[in-house]
Design an enzyme around this catalytic site. Sequence first.
Site, mmCIF file in Angstrom:
data_model
loop_
_atom_site.group_PDB
_atom_site.id
_atom_site.type_symbol
_atom_site.label_atom_id
_atom_site.label_comp_id
_atom_site.label_asym_id
_atom_site.label_seq_id
_atom_site.Cartn_x
_atom_site.Cartn_y
_atom_site.Cartn_z
ATOM 1 N N ARG A 45 0.805 -1.223 0.000
ATOM 2 C CA ARG A 45 0.000 0.000 0.000
ATOM 3 C C ARG A 45 0.847 1.286 0.000
ATOM 4 O O ARG A 45 0.352 2.371 -0.244
ATOM 5 C CB ARG A 45 -0.956 -0.020 1.210
ATOM 6 C CG ARG A 45 -2.081 -1.017 1.058
ATOM 7 C CD ARG A 45 -2.810 -1.287 2.363
ATOM 8 N NE ARG A 45 -2.119 -2.283 3.185
ATOM 9 C CZ ARG A 45 -2.560 -2.720 4.359
ATOM 10 N NH1 ARG A 45 -3.679 -2.251 4.856
ATOM 11 N NH2 ARG A 45 -1.874 -3.626 5.045
ATOM 12 N N ALA A 84 34.958 40.830 -1.078
ATOM 13 C CA ALA A 84 33.886 40.222 -1.884
ATOM 14 C C ALA A 84 34.472 39.439 -3.051
ATOM 15 O O ALA A 84 35.428 39.874 -3.681
ATOM 16 C CB ALA A 84 32.972 41.319 -2.407
HETATM 17 C C1 UD1 Z 1 -1.816 -6.793 11.306
HETATM 18 C C2 UD1 Z 1 -2.712 -7.729 12.129
HETATM 19 C C3 UD1 Z 1 -3.973 -6.964 12.552
HETATM 20 C C4 UD1 Z 1 -3.588 -5.724 13.321
HETATM 21 C C5 UD1 Z 1 -2.593 -4.862 12.535
HETATM 22 C C6 UD1 Z 1 -2.037 -3.788 13.438
HETATM 23 C C7 UD1 Z 1 -2.384 -9.991 11.269
HETATM 24 C C8 UD1 Z 1 -2.959 -11.092 10.446
HETATM 25 N N1 UD1 Z 1 -3.097 -8.874 11.353
HETATM 26 O O1 UD1 Z 1 -2.531 -6.447 10.134
HETATM 27 O O2 UD1 Z 1 -4.790 -7.793 13.366
HETATM 28 O O3 UD1 Z 1 -4.754 -4.981 13.627
HETATM 29 O O4 UD1 Z 1 -1.465 -5.644 12.092
HETATM 30 O O5 UD1 Z 1 -1.222 -2.882 12.747
HETATM 31 O O6 UD1 Z 1 -1.324 -10.168 11.864
HETATM 32 N N2 UD1 Z 1 4.819 -9.123 7.716
HETATM 33 C C9 UD1 Z 1 5.818 -10.070 7.621
HETATM 34 N N3 UD1 Z 1 5.586 -11.166 6.844
HETATM 35 C C10 UD1 Z 1 4.422 -11.374 6.189
HETATM 36 C C11 UD1 Z 1 3.401 -10.400 6.306
HETATM 37 C C12 UD1 Z 1 3.635 -9.290 7.087
HETATM 38 O O7 UD1 Z 1 6.894 -9.922 8.196
HETATM 39 O O8 UD1 Z 1 4.316 -12.405 5.510
HETATM 40 C C13 UD1 Z 1 5.082 -7.939 8.563
HETATM 41 C C14 UD1 Z 1 4.946 -6.614 7.834
HETATM 42 O O9 UD1 Z 1 6.210 -6.219 7.325
HETATM 43 C C15 UD1 Z 1 4.456 -5.680 8.922
HETATM 44 C C16 UD1 Z 1 3.714 -6.599 9.891
HETATM 45 O O10 UD1 Z 1 4.108 -7.907 9.588
HETATM 46 O O11 UD1 Z 1 5.541 -5.070 9.617
HETATM 47 C C17 UD1 Z 1 2.203 -6.476 9.763
HETATM 48 O O12 UD1 Z 1 1.820 -6.790 8.443
HETATM 49 P P1 UD1 Z 1 0.657 -6.005 7.697
HETATM 50 O O13 UD1 Z 1 0.484 -6.591 6.357
HETATM 51 O O14 UD1 Z 1 0.870 -4.550 7.821
HETATM 52 O O15 UD1 Z 1 -0.592 -6.463 8.603
HETATM 53 P P2 UD1 Z 1 -1.908 -5.655 8.839
HETATM 54 O O16 UD1 Z 1 -2.838 -5.875 7.709
HETATM 55 O O17 UD1 Z 1 -1.591 -4.259 9.215
HETATM 56 MG MG MG Z 2 0.073 -3.115 9.067
#
Ligand code: UD1
Ligand code: MG
Length: 448
Positions: free
Chosen positions: A14, A377
Amino acid sequence: MLAVAVLAAGKGTRMKSSLPKVLQPLAGATLLERVIKCTNSLEPNRLLLIVGHQAERVQQQLQAHPGKPEFVIQQPQNGTGHAIQQLLEPLSDFKGDLLVLNGDVPLLRAETLEKLLQLHRNSGSSVSLLAAHLENPKGYGRVFSNENGRVDQIIEDRDCDESQRLNTLINAGIYCFKWTELQKVLPKLKSDNDQGELYLTDTVKLLGNATHLEVNDISEITGINDRCQLAECESYLQKRLREHWLKEGVSFIDPTSCTISEETRFGKDVVVEPQCHFRGECSIGNFSKIGPGSVITNSSIGENVSVLMSVINGATIGDNCSVGPFAHLRPEAIIAAEVRIGNFVEIKKSKIATGCKINHLSYIGDAILGSNVNIGAGTITANYDGKTKHISLIGNQCKIGANTVLVAPIEIGNNVVVGAGSTITKDVPDGSLAIARSRQYTKEDYHD
Ligand code: UD1
Ligand code: MG
């Protein structure tokens, strides 16, 4: 025993950026650096960074970090649960608590984590997590707790039905697990959700013994998923910094037009005019007046200094100096007290002693100036021969005439006067007058 794991493998789709999300900068530090910083006071035994998308770039940026992070590769990135599954091997013998932080939640406070850890250890829960009531919970996982405050399950926004979506208690993505219990349920995660990913949030139901801590300051748990949130977070941090310094005795004429890094320090009665930016480590002494329109980076400015419409980077400026308008001080410009640097003057890697005046249109690079030198200058220190940089030494009390070129390496003694328009290529001894220009020839009555 405490291990900290930071989820930093996601792409950050995003953000629509070529930079991995966790390396996006916020008030001068990356999101990931900020997340790690808030765990310092917990003194974790292990710090594991789960990286995947552009892993090398993230590793490169963080490998010199004092927390001695261990990098765990998650490839491909199949969700937050899949990310934590990658810890099964490196933590196979670990017995303590595992604190999991989202790499994109950068405003968390260390005290909040300490409270969460305390709650976790006192309550004997298998997992304790941070939650908050949000007016607009869109995009966050919802936390469903029962009347005893125990958490039954977390359902992601996109997997909620309409009535579940009305729940405003959200999951902050910050958890403390008993690792030995999490170890057992991690292999049981399923990807039967809208994204087809393995969700860490599903471990809550599987563990069956979860508690939560509600956070009141919701800015602390704001997740950064797109650039709107990044910008909001930046302006929130800037507001917090400005308010801090306003309360410490700094005047900002138009606070919202200025930005400040967290590593900037101001003395008392400093006045900051509109459109000033302080980046990196800066210190500004008492009674100094900065701006309008100045950018100060990694520089130290003494007391009672005036800086007007200027760019200062990596410089040190003594007390009672005046800089600008339109001056450019570059790295290793070391300016003593009572010096005047005027318009369109550039100074690089030079030491300027007390009382010097460099008031107009000059370039001073790789030079050492004694005290009370007046630079006319348009004076240039020609420091570069196309291959190497050379030094110009100028003694005390010298007067360098306008439009002089000092071809380095060169040594000008004390009390020297250089005639205007000279190109000086040979050293000049103390007390001399040096002129190096063609004589004027005037032909009278030329038009008759
Ligand atoms: C996640 C939570 C959600 C919470 C929100 C808070 C889950 C399924 N959902 O959603 O409940 O409200 O955070 O901000 O956990 N990442 C990895 N590997 C992956 C996917 C993600 O390391 O395969 C890391 C991303 O880099 C990020 C974090 O995990 O730092 C969260 O991932 P993101 O995709 O932002 O999850 P949200 O949809 O925000
Ligand atoms: Mg997130």
